[in-house]
Design an enzyme around this catalytic site. Sequence first.
Site, short mmCIF file in Angstrom:
data_model
loop_
_atom_site.label_atom_id
_atom_site.label_comp_id
_atom_site.label_asym_id
_atom_site.label_seq_id
_atom_site.Cartn_x
_atom_site.Cartn_y
_atom_site.Cartn_z
N ASP A 67 46.24 53.76 32.29
CA ASP A 67 45.76 52.48 31.53
C ASP A 67 46.77 51.83 30.90
O ASP A 67 47.80 52.39 30.62
CB ASP A 67 45.00 53.05 30.31
CG ASP A 67 43.94 51.94 29.65
OD1 ASP A 67 43.65 51.01 30.48
OD2 ASP A 67 43.94 51.95 28.56
N HIS A 68 46.70 50.44 31.22
CA HIS A 68 47.76 49.65 30.65
C HIS A 68 49.24 50.09 31.05
O HIS A 68 50.16 49.85 30.13
CB HIS A 68 47.60 49.30 29.30
CG HIS A 68 46.53 48.63 28.83
ND1 HIS A 68 46.49 47.20 28.91
CD2 HIS A 68 45.40 48.88 28.30
CE1 HIS A 68 45.31 46.96 28.42
NE2 HIS A 68 44.61 48.01 28.12
N ASP A 110 49.37 46.02 33.92
CA ASP A 110 48.90 44.85 32.91
C ASP A 110 49.98 43.91 32.67
O ASP A 110 50.85 44.01 32.18
CB ASP A 110 48.33 45.53 31.48
CG ASP A 110 48.00 44.52 30.59
OD1 ASP A 110 47.64 43.34 31.06
OD2 ASP A 110 47.72 45.04 29.42
N GLU A 157 43.91 43.12 34.51
CA GLU A 157 43.41 42.36 33.27
C GLU A 157 43.81 41.00 33.36
O GLU A 157 44.83 40.45 33.61
CB GLU A 157 44.05 42.84 31.97
CG GLU A 157 43.24 42.33 30.75
CD GLU A 157 43.65 43.09 29.25
OE1 GLU A 157 44.29 42.16 28.61
OE2 GLU A 157 43.68 44.15 29.49
N HIS A 166 41.33 45.58 21.10
CA HIS A 166 42.15 46.80 21.06
C HIS A 166 41.93 47.56 19.38
O HIS A 166 42.25 46.60 18.61
CB HIS A 166 43.30 47.03 21.61
CG HIS A 166 43.36 46.82 22.86
ND1 HIS A 166 43.73 45.74 23.74
CD2 HIS A 166 42.74 47.58 24.00
CE1 HIS A 166 43.89 45.66 25.01
NE2 HIS A 166 43.11 47.06 25.39
N GLY A 167 42.22 48.56 19.24
CA GLY A 167 42.55 49.16 18.05
C GLY A 167 41.42 49.43 16.94
O GLY A 167 40.18 49.11 17.26
N HIS A 185 37.75 46.61 27.66
CA HIS A 185 38.62 47.27 26.72
C HIS A 185 38.29 46.97 25.49
O HIS A 185 37.65 45.99 25.00
CB HIS A 185 40.27 46.84 27.07
CG HIS A 185 40.56 47.06 28.34
ND1 HIS A 185 41.76 47.51 28.60
CD2 HIS A 185 39.92 47.38 29.69
CE1 HIS A 185 42.01 47.90 29.96
NE2 HIS A 185 40.87 47.89 30.56
N GLY A 186 38.83 47.92 24.40
CA GLY A 186 38.86 47.57 23.07
C GLY A 186 37.16 47.67 22.47
O GLY A 186 36.66 47.01 22.08
#
Length: 286
Positions: free
Chosen positions: A90-91, A112, A142, A186-187, A215-216
């Site tokens: 991922d990323h 990404d 993305e 995210h986060g 995502h996120g």
Amino acid sequence: GTEERRKHMALVTMKTLLEQAQAERRGVGAFSVGNMEMVKGAVQAAEELGTPIILQIAEVRLKHSPLHLMGPMMVQAAKEAEVDIAVHLDHGLTIGNVRQALELGFTSVMYDRSTHPFEENIGRTREVAELAKAYGATVEAELGLVGGSEDGSCDHGIRCTDPRDAKIFCERTGVDALAVAIGNAHGNYPVAPKLAFDVLEQIHAETEGLPLVLHGGSGITDEDFQTAIRKGIVKVNIATASFNRLMERTEEYMQTEGAHNYFSLNEAMVRGTYENVKHHIEVFCC
């Protein structure tokens, strides 16, 4: 015996899982893992529910969970599982790490370049798509800006993906899945994100059924996840919620009476991950 085991080998490409989920009108959970306990908990939940999942790790996590250690463990867990599992980087931020993941047997990678100019994002993503295809792997990219960063260290702001740009981007890069920005971040977020479902519908129409990725997930309600899946999201990334649940179970164990030991700590971490993954698989199957 070996025959019995071989029957269970179930490492598959992410594209396979996404197409299957689209046909069955459900979402696939992509669960970030950081250690053996998380791998075990995620696989246990998937096997119990008989539902395929994606095991993934983001490049920003590699300083805590090195790719040369995590990668083989994730790939082997998929091969030994009783359900189909794809293994995804991922990323990815550097071509070197993307290539290393492919060499380790990852069946999917994401490169990404979403914070870079449109043309550069297209050019670099196309290079990675060609590299991944040589390994028979799936590729995700993305477009637009999902708020925050995977490790919470910075916030680039949120820019919704432009549906017309999405069409051009997918045509020119040949990606298999596109992560979109529709107000998600995210986060850990104190305020629940408000998702722009109208933008999602437009992106879905413009990209002609290409699997879209959310995502996120933190702060997004179960209902909103299900609405997003109905409107074109196929892959849903879950990271923070698993790390949080793992910590809750760990802290509960550390607060119990008497002496503590690694083995019970290990079980607490597995349980926390298992509970969170199980919950999300149930939600995404709508």
